[in-house]
Design a protein around this motif. Structure first.
Motif, PDB file in Angstrom:
ATOM      1  N   GLY A 164      35.012  36.835  56.407  1.00 40.19           N
ATOM      2  CA  GLY A 164      34.446  37.228  55.112  1.00 40.19           C
ATOM      3  C   GLY A 164      35.396  36.815  54.005  1.00 40.19           C
ATOM      4  O   GLY A 164      35.658  35.636  53.814  1.00 40.19           O
ATOM      5  N   ILE A 165      35.927  37.807  53.276  1.00 41.61           N
ATOM      6  CA  ILE A 165      36.890  37.521  52.199  1.00 41.61           C
ATOM      7  C   ILE A 165      38.291  37.722  52.771  1.00 41.61           C
ATOM      8  O   ILE A 165      38.722  38.856  52.995  1.00 41.61           O
ATOM      9  CB  ILE A 165      36.697  38.490  51.009  1.00 41.61           C
ATOM     10  N   ILE A 166      38.995  36.638  53.009  1.00 44.13           N
ATOM     11  CA  ILE A 166      40.304  36.706  53.659  1.00 44.13           C
ATOM     12  C   ILE A 166      41.370  36.180  52.689  1.00 44.13           C
ATOM     13  O   ILE A 166      41.144  35.166  52.003  1.00 44.13           O
ATOM     14  CB  ILE A 166      40.313  35.843  54.957  1.00 44.13           C
ATOM     15  N   GLU A 167      42.525  36.862  52.676  1.00 44.58           N
ATOM     16  CA  GLU A 167      43.599  36.477  51.736  1.00 44.58           C
ATOM     17  C   GLU A 167      44.301  35.211  52.219  1.00 44.58           C
ATOM     18  O   GLU A 167      45.230  35.276  53.036  1.00 44.58           O
ATOM     19  CB  GLU A 167      44.620  37.613  51.637  1.00 44.58           C
ATOM     20  N   ALA A 185      41.254  39.604  45.753  1.00 43.06           N
ATOM     21  CA  ALA A 185      41.530  40.883  45.072  1.00 43.06           C
ATOM     22  C   ALA A 185      40.269  41.400  44.372  1.00 43.06           C
ATOM     23  O   ALA A 185      40.000  42.605  44.345  1.00 43.06           O
ATOM     24  CB  ALA A 185      42.664  40.701  44.064  1.00 43.06           C
ATOM     25  N   ASP A 186      39.485  40.484  43.806  1.00 39.76           N
ATOM     26  CA  ASP A 186      38.281  40.894  43.073  1.00 39.76           C
ATOM     27  C   ASP A 186      37.191  41.420  44.003  1.00 39.76           C
ATOM     28  O   ASP A 186      36.527  42.419  43.707  1.00 39.76           O
ATOM     29  CB  ASP A 186      37.701  39.704  42.279  1.00 39.76           C
ATOM     30  N   LEU A 187      36.968  40.724  45.114  1.00 38.01           N
ATOM     31  CA  LEU A 187      35.818  41.042  45.971  1.00 38.01           C
ATOM     32  C   LEU A 187      36.152  41.952  47.155  1.00 38.01           C
ATOM     33  O   LEU A 187      35.266  42.587  47.716  1.00 38.01           O
ATOM     34  CB  LEU A 187      35.175  39.742  46.498  1.00 38.01           C
ATOM     35  N   GLY A 188      37.449  42.005  47.520  1.00 39.79           N
ATOM     36  CA  GLY A 188      37.833  42.823  48.675  1.00 39.79           C
ATOM     37  C   GLY A 188      37.367  44.274  48.576  1.00 39.79           C
ATOM     38  O   GLY A 188      36.761  44.808  49.518  1.00 39.79           O
ATOM     39  N   GLY A 237      39.681  27.188  43.025  1.00 37.79           N
ATOM     40  CA  GLY A 237      39.665  27.550  41.613  1.00 37.79           C
ATOM     41  C   GLY A 237      39.475  29.031  41.339  1.00 37.79           C
ATOM     42  O   GLY A 237      39.214  29.420  40.194  1.00 37.79           O
ATOM     43  N   ARG A 238      39.595  29.881  42.374  1.00 36.75           N
ATOM     44  CA  ARG A 238      39.464  31.332  42.141  1.00 36.75           C
ATOM     45  C   ARG A 238      40.594  32.075  42.844  1.00 36.75           C
ATOM     46  O   ARG A 238      40.389  32.734  43.873  1.00 36.75           O
ATOM     47  CB  ARG A 238      38.116  31.827  42.679  1.00 36.75           C
ATOM     48  N   ALA A 263      40.062  43.130  51.225  1.00 34.61           N
ATOM     49  CA  ALA A 263      39.980  41.799  51.831  1.00 34.61           C
ATOM     50  C   ALA A 263      40.717  41.828  53.175  1.00 34.61           C
ATOM     51  O   ALA A 263      41.549  42.708  53.420  1.00 34.61           O
ATOM     52  CB  ALA A 263      40.617  40.770  50.909  1.00 34.61           C
ATOM     53  N   GLY A 264      40.402  40.864  54.017  1.00 36.09           N
ATOM     54  CA  GLY A 264      41.069  40.778  55.324  1.00 36.09           C
ATOM     55  C   GLY A 264      42.300  39.900  55.278  1.00 36.09           C
ATOM     56  O   GLY A 264      42.555  39.204  54.289  1.00 36.09           O
ATOM     57  N   LYS A 265      43.062  39.949  56.352  1.00 34.50           N
ATOM     58  CA  LYS A 265      44.259  39.115  56.466  1.00 34.50           C
ATOM     59  C   LYS A 265      44.009  38.025  57.511  1.00 34.50           C
ATOM     60  O   LYS A 265      43.234  38.232  58.460  1.00 34.50           O
ATOM     61  CB  LYS A 265      45.466  39.963  56.880  1.00 34.50           C
ATOM     62  N   ALA A 266      44.703  36.913  57.333  1.00 38.85           N
ATOM     63  CA  ALA A 266      44.521  35.790  58.264  1.00 38.85           C
ATOM     64  C   ALA A 266      44.751  36.232  59.705  1.00 38.85           C
ATOM     65  O   ALA A 266      44.034  35.808  60.624  1.00 38.85           O
ATOM     66  CB  ALA A 266      45.481  34.661  57.885  1.00 38.85           C
TER      67      ALA A 266
END
Ligand code: NAD
Length: 248
Positions: free
Chosen positions: A188-191, A205-208, A199-200, A216-219
């Motif tokens: 999903g949203i992963i750091e 941080a915004d969507l987590g 470009g974002r 957000a998730g971590k690798a």
């Protein structure tokens, strides 16, 4: 048993985290990079410190000859090939489709799906039992975008990952009888750096916080799922998709 795993785009992000988990198990890794040799060398050193042998090689996954050389390095270096992680991928900056140009779509498809196809084909050529291989496991790194569609942001990227999901199903059916399991994870949203390169930089941080798990998730959390799908622990799992998305 020591395994040998090829990981595309393995110098950073989810690929690097997967390489490090492989190394902790004492598995050999062959990791590809495109631009940043220093990052690849760092990952190689970290893998070796963690207990696994590691070879790095420059390889653009969209270049057939590069991919053929990558697999030759795995076989020449370690004599076997047990697993492949089709991880290399790119995204472009958010845009509605009416503003997108064709070059952007072609660049994304070249890496995310043509590249993944060439890698899967070379993996199959080395793993298929009827060709003298010993079977193996392919893990495709797809995306939740394949299910959510990426509207107003990146429908091109979502399309490439949807194609990857279809290929995962087809390959699992075609290669299962040859001893090769093919599965996919959908992060999903992963750091990772992918958001900045798209470009974002603040996307995670915004969507987590909007994810059901609230972050957000971590690798490393994606890598744990990839490792399970590579491992014999998942020996009866093929054609499966694991969403690693905090419920998103
Ligand atoms: P990342 O940008 O840190 O890593 C991507 C890797 O792919 C890099 O090492 C890069 O050098 C490599 N790469 C790019 N183009 C390549 C090419 N042509 N040939 C070879 N290597 C190439 O990002 P990440 O988040 O670790 O991405 C890994 C995979 O996870 C990608 O397929 C991405 O689409 C997928 N994914 C990531 C997220 C997320 O939120 N981070 C979400 C869903 C899916």
């Amino acid at each position: 048993m020591t395994k040998t795993i090829v990981i595309t785009g393995g110098s950073r992000g989810i690929g690097r985290a997967t390489a490090l988990l492989c190394a902790k198990r004492g598995w050999n890794t062959v990791i590809s990079y495109v631009g940043n040799k220093e990052a690849a060398e760092q990952t190689q050193a970290d893998c070796e410190n963690a207990g696994g042998k590691c070879v790095i090689e420059r390889c653009d996954v969209a270049c057939e000859q590069d991919v053929i050389s990558l697999f030759a390095s795995a076989i020449n270096g370690f004599g076997t090939l047990d697993g492949v992680v089709n991880n290399a991928g790119i995204v472009a900056s958010p845009q509605p489709i009416i503003d997108m140009d064709i070059a952007r779509m072609q660049r994304i498809f070249d890496t995310n799906i043509l590249g993944a196809y060439i890698v899967a084909r070379e993996a199959a050529r080395h793993m298929v039992r009827s060709r003298g291989g010993a079977g193996g496991a392919i893990v495709n790194v797809s995306s939740m975008a394949a299910k959510l569609g990426g509207p107003n942001e990146y429908v091109d990227y979502a399309g490439s990952k949807g194609a990857m999901d279809a290929m995962t199903i087809g390959l699992s059916k075609e290669l299962g009888p040859e001893g090769v399991r093919v599965n996919a994870v959908r992060p999903g949203i992963i750091e990772t750096d992918i958001h900045a390169s798209g470009g974002r930089p603040n996307r995670a941080a915004d969507l987590g916080p909007g994810c059901p798990l609230g972050r957000a998730g971590k690798a490393e959390e994606v890598a744990e799922s990839i490792i399970w799908l590579l491992d014999d622990a998942s020996s009866y799992v093929t054609g499966a998709f694991m969403d690693v998305s905090g419920g998103r």
